[in-house]
Design an enzyme around this catalytic site. Sequence first.
Site, PDB file in Angstrom:
ATOM      1  N   GLU A 121       0.812  -1.211   0.000  1.00  0.00           N
ATOM      2  CA  GLU A 121       0.000   0.000   0.000  1.00  0.00           C
ATOM      3  C   GLU A 121       0.852   1.271   0.000  1.00  0.00           C
ATOM      4  OE1 GLU A 121      -3.931  -1.760   2.332  1.00  0.00           O
ATOM      5  OE2 GLU A 121      -2.553  -0.441   3.405  1.00  0.00           O
ATOM      6  N   ASP A 122       2.002   1.208   0.656  1.00  0.00           N
ATOM      7  CA  ASP A 122       2.884   2.375   0.756  1.00  0.00           C
ATOM      8  C   ASP A 122       4.332   1.897   0.629  1.00  0.00           C
ATOM      9  OD1 ASP A 122       3.769   5.014   1.259  1.00  0.00           O
ATOM     10  OD2 ASP A 122       4.039   4.550   3.377  1.00  0.00           O
TER      11      ASP A 122
END
Length: 462
Positions: A171-172
Amino acid sequence: MFILSSSSSTLPSAPPFSSTTSIFLSFSRVSLPPSSSSLKLLPLSLQFGPPKLASSCSLRFSASRAMAELIQDKESAQSAATAAAASSGYERRNEPAHSRKFLDVRSEEELLSCIKKETEAGKLPPNVAAGMEELYQNYRNAVIESGNPKADEIVLSNMTVALDRILLDVEDPFVFSSHHKAIREPFDYYIFGQNYIRPLIDFGNSFVGNLSLFKDIEEKLQQGHNVVLISNHQTEADPAIISLLLEKTNPYIAENTIFVAGDRVLADPLCKPFSIGRNLICVYSKKHMFDIPELTETKRKANTRSLKEMALLLRGGSQLIWIAPSGGRDRPDPSTGEWYPAPFDASSVDNMRRLIQHSDVPGHLFPLALLCHDIMPPPSQVEIEIGEKRVIAFNGAGLSVAPEISFEEIAATHKNPEEVREAYSKALFDSVAMQYNVLKTAISGKQGLGASTADVSLSQPW
């Protein structure tokens, strides 16, 4: 394993062997600018060391030129030190909000269901999800094989955290700097890696060779000297295994070794959380330098930055660096199935020696042997694609260090500079191979402490 500063505005005179050095550093895998692996990875996809004390690949640099550029102006050392402290330690101080559903899992069924749901929700690429499930199954089987009465509890606890960290990075995505310091807060990635690998080691059939020399290494570091461990390389879990074998007797080495790592362990989503918990010098593997031709120059520049970072660290003294000058992980002989350390690249060894010499700080190169291939063996052949199948097993591991080998003594017996370089590399490799055979007799040969020799005294300091 792995910190910095210096002064002198002039480059130390180069050794008599050559005015510029083509540096071949052998490492494992890591991720920097977009590489062929990272491009294929973001939709999916270890060769890691700890914070206060893989995988092997090859780099080519001009050591003298890099050093000259490094010291061109009087402010370079101080400004570079500041930049290194700012960029390499805590790139993710405050974790972003992300799905924490894996931490709520209470059973295997819920864990597998969570992987499926996150995939269906579009939060996990299918290939990452498949890798997660395979990793879980193989890790579970290995820990259960250990006979630990709390195996089920250990597996669920460690895997839920691992999958949570993998999902966070999907996600990041975490971006590694050329000199990466292990992230210890707000989440302690080092302890996470230690806890994950620990259940895979059969400590009853594991050994450390010449334990007293590790104390000598710590004393040299305390005196401000630099130490380089010239080692063979067996698995992505090497940094964690080294740390686990030394954490009781030599916690400083266990946590502070700096590992030279190739770009692939920094690009693979299943591997990145473990790499984040290690101190690293990040490089692009020579083996994958030309996968995407238009990125070749970018990779070379990134490698030059990494070399400068290493030179800065060494000029500050008290650095412990682990490097595998073989160009990759050891692999079994295809005809016999026997495992042996892969041969060292003499250029890689020589350039580490030159970096040590140019640092203006006393330095030492120690031959280190590591045996742990059964715990997480590499694919039988080098693969281009990111996302290798991870075979995992419960097994013994061994680590041994031998006295440093004097370059001057070897140089005194040869006239040709190339012969000196080859002879020095061979002497280091022969020491590693000798120690490896003792560890092999103790672990695979089931001889235990009885495998000790006059050169390698085995112990079990846990």
